[in-house]
Design an enzyme around this catalytic site. Structure first.
Site, PDB file in Angstrom:
ATOM      1  N   ASP A  22       0.985   2.619  -0.928  1.00 14.46           N
ATOM      2  CA  ASP A  22       0.668   1.488  -1.699  1.00 14.46           C
ATOM      3  C   ASP A  22      -0.428   0.556  -1.742  1.00 14.46           C
ATOM      4  O   ASP A  22      -0.522  -0.429  -1.744  1.00 14.46           O
ATOM      5  CB  ASP A  22       1.873   0.791  -1.530  1.00 14.46           C
ATOM      6  CG  ASP A  22       3.346   1.409  -2.007  1.00 14.46           C
ATOM      7  OD1 ASP A  22       3.419   2.470  -2.186  1.00 14.46           O
ATOM      8  OD2 ASP A  22       4.487   0.806  -1.496  1.00 14.46           O
ATOM      9  N   LYS A  83       6.987   3.775  -7.510  1.00 15.60           N
ATOM     10  CA  LYS A  83       8.320   3.663  -6.767  1.00 15.60           C
ATOM     11  C   LYS A  83       8.627   2.182  -7.097  1.00 15.60           C
ATOM     12  O   LYS A  83       7.679   1.420  -7.257  1.00 15.60           O
ATOM     13  CB  LYS A  83       8.347   4.202  -5.401  1.00 15.60           C
ATOM     14  CG  LYS A  83       7.265   3.406  -4.524  1.00 15.60           C
ATOM     15  CD  LYS A  83       7.487   3.853  -3.424  1.00 15.60           C
ATOM     16  CE  LYS A  83       6.465   3.045  -2.223  1.00 15.60           C
ATOM     17  NZ  LYS A  83       7.110   1.717  -1.982  1.00 15.60           N
ATOM     18  N   CYS A 119       7.367  -1.563   3.500  1.00 14.50           N
ATOM     19  CA  CYS A 119       7.315  -0.058   3.047  1.00 14.50           C
ATOM     20  C   CYS A 119       6.837   0.972   4.006  1.00 14.50           C
ATOM     21  O   CYS A 119       7.692   1.972   3.968  1.00 14.50           O
ATOM     22  CB  CYS A 119       6.369  -0.174   1.846  1.00 14.50           C
ATOM     23  SG  CYS A 119       6.860  -1.028   0.439  1.00 14.50           S
TER      24      CYS A 119
END
Length: 201
Positions: A22, A83, A119
């Site tokens: 990410d 996601k 995350c």
């Protein structure tokens, strides 16, 4: 014996997976260490590409948060997956891991990206739960605050991760100056990694 070596922190190219979490443009303004982390991540990705280490990439809610920063070459990634789950271990990623390594999976995962305390941490927990050895490249990982980053790295170590750096990973993968890719990789590590203030945490 092989599993014992991974528990000591050894890395073997054919049994290692890189996972990039990410690192997207929309996060840049809110993170003090974002640009230094991007530079270190770029070096790690370039080395991984030269050494032929498989790479899996996720993008968190890319419709709103954008794509992986253009500073990073992810052209060799085995897949780039959107996601909404905080962990990278969505079904599509798990399927790709099995496709690459078989049902036993890789021995070792090198994990890096953002945010360290959300995350990245939840991904590491899921990877450890599957029995993989996890190395977290701390100088390639970032949170909005240094406090969250510091505490996340401490927790990750408590969970059983190796908290490491990009250069440590690169040299562990090569092991020997006689490695056929050494001359290509050494240009990447000629200058030291960019300081991300880990020593101040």
């Amino acid at each position: 014996m092989a599993r014992q070596l991974t528990k000591l922190g050894y890395l073997e190219v054919k049994k290692t997976l890189f996972m990039l979490c990410d690192l997207q443009d929309k996060f840049r303004p809110g993170m003090k260490m974002f640009d230094p982390v991007i530079k270190n991540t770029s070096k790690l990705l370039q080395a991984g590409k030269i050494l032929d280490v498989p790479l899996i990439v996720t993008e968190h809610y890319p419709e709103k948060l954008g794509r992986i920063v253009k500073d990073l070459d992810i052209s060799h990634a085995k897949g780039v997956y959107p996601k909404t789950l905080f962990s990278m271990m969505i079904p599509e990623v798990q399927h790709k891991i099995e496709e690459l390594y078989g049902p036993q999976g890789p021995e070792t995962v090198v994990l890096f990206g953002l945010e360290s305390h959300i995350c990245l941490e939840q991904t590491a927990m899921d990877l450890l739960n599957k029995g993989y050895t996890v190395h977290v490249a701390a100088d390639c990982s970032v949170s909005r605050t240094q406090e969250d980053r510091k505490l996340a790295l401490e927790r990750l170590q408590q969970y059983g991760c190796f908290v490491t750096t990009s250069e440590n990973v690169i040299f562990k993968l090569m092991r020997d100056k006689q490695h056929p890719a050494f001359d290509k990789v050494r240009h990447l590590v000629r200058e030291p990694s960019v300081d991300t203030e880990l020593a101040k945490l």
